[in-house]
Design a protein around this motif. Sequence first.
Motif, PDB file in Angstrom:
ATOM      1  N   ARG A 268      16.186   7.993  12.638  1.00 26.08           N
ATOM      2  CA  ARG A 268      17.634   7.880  12.500  1.00 26.08           C
ATOM      3  C   ARG A 268      18.076   8.467  11.167  1.00 26.08           C
ATOM      4  O   ARG A 268      17.274   8.645  10.250  1.00 26.08           O
ATOM      5  N   HIS A 269      19.352   8.784  11.079  1.00 23.39           N
ATOM      6  CA  HIS A 269      19.988   9.269   9.853  1.00 23.39           C
ATOM      7  C   HIS A 269      19.373  10.569   9.324  1.00 23.39           C
ATOM      8  O   HIS A 269      19.495  10.870   8.148  1.00 23.39           O
ATOM      9  N   GLN A 270      18.699  11.343  10.167  1.00 22.82           N
ATOM     10  CA  GLN A 270      18.126  12.626   9.756  1.00 22.82           C
ATOM     11  C   GLN A 270      17.192  12.498   8.553  1.00 22.82           C
ATOM     12  O   GLN A 270      17.139  13.384   7.695  1.00 22.82           O
ATOM     13  N   ARG A 271      16.467  11.402   8.478  1.00 27.19           N
ATOM     14  CA  ARG A 271      15.474  11.223   7.415  1.00 27.19           C
ATOM     15  C   ARG A 271      14.189  11.949   7.787  1.00 27.19           C
ATOM     16  O   ARG A 271      13.905  12.191   8.958  1.00 27.19           O
ATOM     17  N   ILE A 272      13.367  12.299   6.783  1.00 29.14           N
ATOM     18  CA  ILE A 272      12.074  12.924   7.060  1.00 29.14           C
ATOM     19  C   ILE A 272      10.915  11.971   6.804  1.00 29.14           C
ATOM     20  O   ILE A 272       9.835  12.157   7.368  1.00 29.14           O
ATOM     21  N   LEU A 273      11.105  10.960   5.943  1.00 25.22           N
ATOM     22  CA  LEU A 273      10.036  10.023   5.621  1.00 25.22           C
ATOM     23  C   LEU A 273      10.579   8.606   5.514  1.00 25.22           C
ATOM     24  O   LEU A 273      11.706   8.408   5.046  1.00 25.22           O
ATOM     25  N   ASP A 274       9.778   7.647   5.944  1.00 25.58           N
ATOM     26  CA  ASP A 274       9.997   6.240   5.632  1.00 25.58           C
ATOM     27  C   ASP A 274       8.840   5.816   4.734  1.00 25.58           C
ATOM     28  O   ASP A 274       7.673   5.867   5.151  1.00 25.58           O
ATOM     29  N   LEU A 275       9.138   5.419   3.514  1.00 24.90           N
ATOM     30  CA  LEU A 275       8.115   5.045   2.545  1.00 24.90           C
ATOM     31  C   LEU A 275       7.882   3.547   2.550  1.00 24.90           C
ATOM     32  O   LEU A 275       8.811   2.767   2.775  1.00 24.90           O
ATOM     33  N   SER A 276       6.647   3.129   2.293  1.00 28.02           N
ATOM     34  CA  SER A 276       6.389   1.715   2.092  1.00 28.02           C
ATOM     35  C   SER A 276       7.098   1.249   0.829  1.00 28.02           C
ATOM     36  O   SER A 276       7.502   2.065  -0.012  1.00 28.02           O
ATOM     37  N   GLU A 277       7.254  -0.049   0.680  1.00 26.39           N
ATOM     38  CA  GLU A 277       7.962  -0.576  -0.493  1.00 26.39           C
ATOM     39  C   GLU A 277       7.252  -0.180  -1.788  1.00 26.39           C
ATOM     40  O   GLU A 277       7.898   0.191  -2.772  1.00 26.39           O
ATOM     41  N   ALA A 278       5.911  -0.242  -1.784  1.00 29.44           N
ATOM     42  CA  ALA A 278       5.149   0.111  -2.989  1.00 29.44           C
ATOM     43  C   ALA A 278       5.360   1.569  -3.368  1.00 29.44           C
ATOM     44  O   ALA A 278       5.425   1.916  -4.552  1.00 29.44           O
ATOM     45  N   ALA A 279       5.475   2.440  -2.363  1.00 32.75           N
ATOM     46  CA  ALA A 279       5.668   3.865  -2.632  1.00 32.75           C
ATOM     47  C   ALA A 279       7.100   4.178  -3.035  1.00 32.75           C
ATOM     48  O   ALA A 279       7.350   5.096  -3.822  1.00 32.75           O
TER      49      ALA A 279
ATOM     50  N   LYS B  77       0.836  -1.193   0.000  1.00 37.68           N
ATOM     51  CA  LYS B  77       0.000   0.000   0.000  1.00 37.68           C
ATOM     52  C   LYS B  77       0.881   1.257   0.000  1.00 37.68           C
ATOM     53  O   LYS B  77       2.027   1.215   0.434  1.00 37.68           O
ATOM     54  N   TYR B  78       0.299   2.354  -0.460  1.00 39.97           N
ATOM     55  CA  TYR B  78       1.053   3.605  -0.591  1.00 39.97           C
ATOM     56  C   TYR B  78       0.951   4.399   0.713  1.00 39.97           C
ATOM     57  O   TYR B  78       0.089   5.274   0.865  1.00 39.97           O
ATOM     58  N   THR B  79       1.825   4.067   1.641  1.00 46.71           N
ATOM     59  CA  THR B  79       1.818   4.706   2.949  1.00 46.71           C
ATOM     60  C   THR B  79       3.233   5.188   3.291  1.00 46.71           C
ATOM     61  O   THR B  79       4.191   4.888   2.587  1.00 46.71           O
TER      62      THR B  79
END
Length: 295
Positions: free
Chosen positions: A109-120, A73-75
């Motif tokens: 961690r790593h100063q990221r802003i988003l974690d995307l699902s695999e589909a996204a 899913k696109y999350t």
Amino acid sequence: MILSRRLKVLVLSSCFFFLLTLLGASARTAPGTTKAVPATSTATTVLRGRASWYGSYFQGRRTTSGERYNRFKYTCAHKTLPFGTRLRVTNVKNGKSVVVRVSDRGPFRHQRILDLSEAAAKPLGVVDCGAATVVAEVVAPETPLGPASTPNNLAALFAADPNPEAAFTTYTVTPDAPISPADSAARVNATATLIAAAHATKAEVISTTESVNCPAGFLIQAGSFIDAANAQTVQARIKSLMPELSVTISQDLLDGRQRSRVLVGQFGERPEAEAVRQQLLVWGIGGLVREVALR
């Protein structure tokens, strides 16, 4: 006399009640329709920073919102945005976009802003790269999830970043803000400065594995000519207008005929190339942005 007065009051009260009923019925929205709500904001919230992804290892696990993670899913996960918020996320390296829904908290961690699902992450090229610099716009709740068209104002969104030296930032921009000829040069310079700062300031949050199979860069094709003299004329004009750019002519065979293509620049990010292309359009020189060969 008293009875007559009471009768008049009763009749007037009945008429007043009837009118109120009619007004109430007309004010209600018909079943199956949505009442239009005027926009309350003239600005779009934009996030700029690094996005990563998470896949099968987390499949079926419960997220912070309570729903179970589904990699198909696109999350996405974000630290603070309300659950259900929809974002159009664009990889500034290749211009690919996808609309996702916030369903989890993170990354932490790593100063990221988003974690995307695999589909996204797949349509953006993040699965191959590991992570990527993105701009994410908050969009309307009814915006369809999944792959989306690249924002027409991607260069402007990226260049509008008020704090380009930071590893990530959140800011607002006016939707579809016009770029006038007067400030086109300033926009190009701002974008170029942002790109240069991005490579220097984000080095500590970009691992070497993220560059595997990622686009090497972009260039602008400012014309394809059968007559080589025409190509040389365009090349000379661009060099006179923007002497800091590399402008070359590539000789190719197309349908058995020799063609001369005018190629401008070697840009590390698509928004930088788009900003220069817009400046060339101001001067009456058309062109298109091309992605160069992969590493």
